[in-house]
Scaffold this active site. Structure first.
Site, PDB file in Angstrom:
ATOM      1  N   GLY A 118       0.825  -1.202   0.000  1.00  0.00           N
ATOM      2  CA  GLY A 118       0.000   0.000   0.000  1.00  0.00           C
ATOM      3  C   GLY A 118       0.858   1.251   0.000  1.00  0.00           C
ATOM      4  O   GLY A 118       1.998   1.239  -0.464  1.00  0.00           O
ATOM      5  N   CYS A 119       0.311   2.332   0.541  1.00  0.00           N
ATOM      6  CA  CYS A 119       1.044   3.606   0.604  1.00  0.00           C
ATOM      7  C   CYS A 119       2.391   3.402   1.261  1.00  0.00           C
ATOM      8  O   CYS A 119       2.489   2.880   2.376  1.00  0.00           O
ATOM      9  CB  CYS A 119       0.225   4.626   1.386  1.00  0.00           C
ATOM     10  SG  CYS A 119       1.134   6.135   1.781  1.00  0.00           S
ATOM     11  N   PHE A 120       3.456   3.818   0.599  1.00  0.00           N
ATOM     12  CA  PHE A 120       4.783   3.478   1.105  1.00  0.00           C
ATOM     13  C   PHE A 120       5.262   4.322   2.276  1.00  0.00           C
ATOM     14  O   PHE A 120       6.258   4.013   2.906  1.00  0.00           O
ATOM     15  CB  PHE A 120       5.841   3.455   0.001  1.00  0.00           C
ATOM     16  CG  PHE A 120       5.874   4.621  -0.963  1.00  0.00           C
ATOM     17  CD1 PHE A 120       5.418   5.886  -0.644  1.00  0.00           C
ATOM     18  CD2 PHE A 120       6.401   4.434  -2.254  1.00  0.00           C
ATOM     19  CE1 PHE A 120       5.490   6.943  -1.548  1.00  0.00           C
ATOM     20  CE2 PHE A 120       6.475   5.469  -3.168  1.00  0.00           C
ATOM     21  CZ  PHE A 120       6.012   6.737  -2.806  1.00  0.00           C
ATOM     22  N   TRP A 121       4.554   5.392   2.621  1.00  0.00           N
ATOM     23  CA  TRP A 121       5.006   6.240   3.726  1.00  0.00           C
ATOM     24  C   TRP A 121       5.009   5.493   5.058  1.00  0.00           C
ATOM     25  O   TRP A 121       6.017   5.431   5.745  1.00  0.00           O
ATOM     26  CB  TRP A 121       4.115   7.480   3.842  1.00  0.00           C
ATOM     27  CG  TRP A 121       4.200   8.422   2.689  1.00  0.00           C
ATOM     28  CD1 TRP A 121       5.222   8.560   1.804  1.00  0.00           C
ATOM     29  CD2 TRP A 121       3.195   9.366   2.306  1.00  0.00           C
ATOM     30  NE1 TRP A 121       4.921   9.530   0.886  1.00  0.00           N
ATOM     31  CE2 TRP A 121       3.685  10.051   1.168  1.00  0.00           C
ATOM     32  CE3 TRP A 121       1.933   9.700   2.806  1.00  0.00           C
ATOM     33  CZ2 TRP A 121       2.954  11.043   0.534  1.00  0.00           C
ATOM     34  CZ3 TRP A 121       1.211  10.703   2.169  1.00  0.00           C
ATOM     35  CH2 TRP A 121       1.719  11.370   1.045  1.00  0.00           C
ATOM     36  N   TYR A 155      -0.511   8.979   7.314  1.00  0.00           N
ATOM     37  CA  TYR A 155      -0.322  10.111   6.399  1.00  0.00           C
ATOM     38  C   TYR A 155       0.162  11.351   7.120  1.00  0.00           C
ATOM     39  O   TYR A 155       0.105  12.438   6.579  1.00  0.00           O
ATOM     40  CB  TYR A 155      -1.636  10.381   5.651  1.00  0.00           C
ATOM     41  CG  TYR A 155      -2.067   9.161   4.890  1.00  0.00           C
ATOM     42  CD1 TYR A 155      -1.231   8.608   3.936  1.00  0.00           C
ATOM     43  CD2 TYR A 155      -3.256   8.530   5.175  1.00  0.00           C
ATOM     44  CE1 TYR A 155      -1.590   7.461   3.254  1.00  0.00           C
ATOM     45  CE2 TYR A 155      -3.621   7.382   4.487  1.00  0.00           C
ATOM     46  CZ  TYR A 155      -2.787   6.862   3.536  1.00  0.00           C
ATOM     47  OH  TYR A 155      -3.145   5.710   2.861  1.00  0.00           O
TER      48      TYR A 155
END
Length: 266
Positions: A107-110, A265
């Site tokens: 998913g979102c790599f952050w 996020y």
């Protein structure tokens, strides 16, 4: 629906280039550029806390030109960037002496990167794009959903202090491997679940761990297990994004062993 973190595209706005005025409305926005407002809820690395998260906007100016390119204006891609034989080649970067690489898409790599940053024995992390068909992709390219890239974290680790199996354990705990091309409200092929191995030993361990995870779940795991291909480092503002402050300017600890909840996020 695709959530892109590169820039907010409002429901309508006007952009002018020389004498040309182009009105862009939500009816022209591709699904790959649609956004949700971010969730402010906190959550830990446990799988149960992931699914209400949404990806925020980051203020950069490139997408307006990207939209003009889509409408037929602006420069075309260089021919060599369209040669899929380059990105489909192996990752030929070399880790530091005594270190090994591992690649994970979850998913979102952050948030995934911050989780791996905290692992003792991990000596470096980078976020980027891999498994795609376009050479030197930009974040905007990846957000179109047409390049087949996956958002990944490349982990460099010391095998004397960190086993590959421990990295796999974190990978499974960090996301839902049963949702195809989706993590929560982040939707698109770039958010797919993937383990990209560098050695036969890594492949064997990955497949064995998938079998073990499948026994614990009542839905089919859709994680792909493939050889690591060329890694394209993402833009600098993506690197260690949450440690540097994230969207809200509050840096999150990357200290080894830290188990503070990760605000995905920012």
């Amino acid at each position: 629906m695709r959530i892109c973190g590169a820039a907010a595209i409002s429901s309508s706005y006007t952009t002018t280039s020389n004498s040309l005025s182009v009105f862009v409305s939500s009816s022209l926005s591709s699904p790959s550029k649609t956004k949700f407002l971010p969730s402010l809820s906190r959550f830990s690395v446990k799988r149960s806390g992931l699914f209400s998260q949404t990806r925020p906007s980051i203020a950069v100016n490139k997408p307006s030109m990207n939209l003009l390119n889509k409408l037929g204006f602006g420069s075309a891609r260089a021919p060599e960037n369209l040669d899929s034989s380059i990105p489909q080649g192996p990752d030929d970067d070399i880790p530091a002496p005594g270190q090994q690489f591992a690649q994970f898409g979850a998913g979102c790599f952050w948030g995934v990167e911050l989780a791996f940053q905290r692992v003792p024995g991990v000596t470096r992390t980078e976020v980027g794009y891999t498994q795609g068909l376009v050479h030197n992709p930009t974040y905007e390219d990846v957000c179109t959903g047409t390049t087949n890239h996956s958002e990944v974290v490349r982990v460099q680790y010391d095998p004397k202090n960190c086993s590959y199996e421990s990295l796999l354990d974190l990978f499974w705990a960090r996301h839902d491997p049963t949702t195809l091309n989706r993590q929560g409200n982040d939707v698109g092929t770039q958010y797919r679940s993937g383990i990209y191995y560098y050695t036969e030993e890594q492949e064997k361990a990955a497949r064995e761990s998938l079998e073990q995870q499948q026994k614990q779940l009542n839905r089919k795991i859709v994680t792909e297990i493939l050889p690591a291909k060329k890694f394209y480092r993402a833009e600098e503002y993506h690197q260690q994004y949450l440690e540097k402050g994230g969207r809200f300017g509050f840096g999150q600890s990357a200290a080894k062993g830290c188990n503070d909840p990760i605000r995905c996020y920012g």
